[in-house]
Design a protein around this motif. Structure first.
Motif, PDB file in Angstrom:
ATOM      1  N   GLU A 172      -2.979  13.348   3.360  1.00 40.02           N
ATOM      2  CA  GLU A 172      -2.565  12.483   2.253  1.00 40.02           C
ATOM      3  C   GLU A 172      -3.824  11.989   1.554  1.00 40.02           C
ATOM      4  O   GLU A 172      -4.817  11.659   2.204  1.00 40.02           O
TER       5      GLU A 172
ATOM      6  N   GLY B 237      -0.297  15.100   0.268  1.00 38.02           N
ATOM      7  CA  GLY B 237       0.679  14.084  -0.094  1.00 38.02           C
ATOM      8  C   GLY B 237      -0.021  12.874  -0.687  1.00 38.02           C
ATOM      9  O   GLY B 237      -1.240  12.722  -0.596  1.00 38.02           O
TER      10      GLY B 237
ATOM     11  N   VAL C  14       1.030   8.540  -1.161  1.00 33.45           N
ATOM     12  CA  VAL C  14       1.960   7.416  -1.069  1.00 33.45           C
ATOM     13  C   VAL C  14       1.511   6.398  -2.111  1.00 33.45           C
ATOM     14  O   VAL C  14       0.379   5.927  -2.069  1.00 33.45           O
TER      15      VAL C  14
ATOM     16  N   MET D 160       6.726   8.907  -2.621  1.00 34.55           N
ATOM     17  CA  MET D 160       5.986   9.961  -1.922  1.00 34.55           C
ATOM     18  C   MET D 160       5.851  11.103  -2.905  1.00 34.55           C
ATOM     19  O   MET D 160       6.862  11.574  -3.450  1.00 34.55           O
TER      20      MET D 160
ATOM     21  N   SER E 119       3.649  14.921  -3.715  1.00 33.23           N
ATOM     22  CA  SER E 119       2.910  15.970  -3.013  1.00 33.23           C
ATOM     23  C   SER E 119       2.507  17.072  -3.978  1.00 33.23           C
ATOM     24  O   SER E 119       3.065  17.222  -5.071  1.00 33.23           O
TER      25      SER E 119
END
Length: 191
Positions: A94, A130, A132, A170, A172
């Motif tokens: 991430e 990813g 957040v 989220m 990606s």
């Protein structure tokens, strides 16, 4: 494993050391930076020292890589960018970043992210990155979508900061999407 120093036209992405503690503290003590960072604003230089220690420990344990963003022209430390939750075996991580507000809307964050994506997909051979992002952080969502990220869903009450829970998006980006975006939009070399 040697820390990977990266470069762009205007930036150097370097290992963060205790030499950067004051600059990191200056950035992470600003409420306008930390309101979407997932942690409360720093109130002491000790917090910056501990965070730098954690960045280094996570790198040597191959769980994360966090770069300091340095302006080539002035050697000024303006923020950090990194891969969290790095799983080389599962080919995913991430991305996270913060930059001093003085340098917002300069293109530096985008420039740095593009280089970290290139490194992640071509050199680390990751398949998925990813991100957040707080629901209200529209600037970051816009930036990531411009770079080819797609919203996947909402993580309810995912982060706890300033004594309250925060719901996040989220997003990606997969390697095959990055290759298409890099070749079509940014002229990057994507093999």
């Amino acid at each position: 494993m040697l820390f990977p120093t990266l470069e762009t036209e205007r930036l150097k992405l370097i290992e963060i050391t205790q030499n950067h503690e004051e600059s990191l503290f200056e950035i992470l003590s600003l409420d306008e930076v930390t309101r979407h960072y997932g942690t409360d604003s720093f109130t002491s230089i000790e917090e910056a020292k501990k965070l730098i220690d954690m960045f280094q420990k996570n790198f040597y344990e191959k769980r994360a890589i966090r770069w300091g963003i340095i302006l080539k022209e002035s050697n000024k430390f303006i923020g950090t960018l990194g891969l969290n939750g790095l799983q080389l075996k599962n080919k995913k991580a991430e991305i996270g970043y913060e930059i001093h507000p003085f340098y917002w809307r300069t293109g530096y964050t985008s420039e740095a992210i593009k280089e970290v994506l290139r490194y992640s997909f071509l050199e680390l051979e990751l398949n998925r990155i990813g991100a957040v992002v707080y629901l209200e952080n529209q600037a970051s969502i816009n930036l990531l979508e411009k770079l080819g990220f797609s919203k996947e869903g909402v993580l309810r009450d995912y982060l706890y900061q300033n004594d309250q829970f925060h719901t996040t998006h989220m997003l990606s980006l997969l390697i095959h999407e990055w290759k298409t975006t890099a070749l079509n939009s940014f002229g990057a070399k994507a093999n």
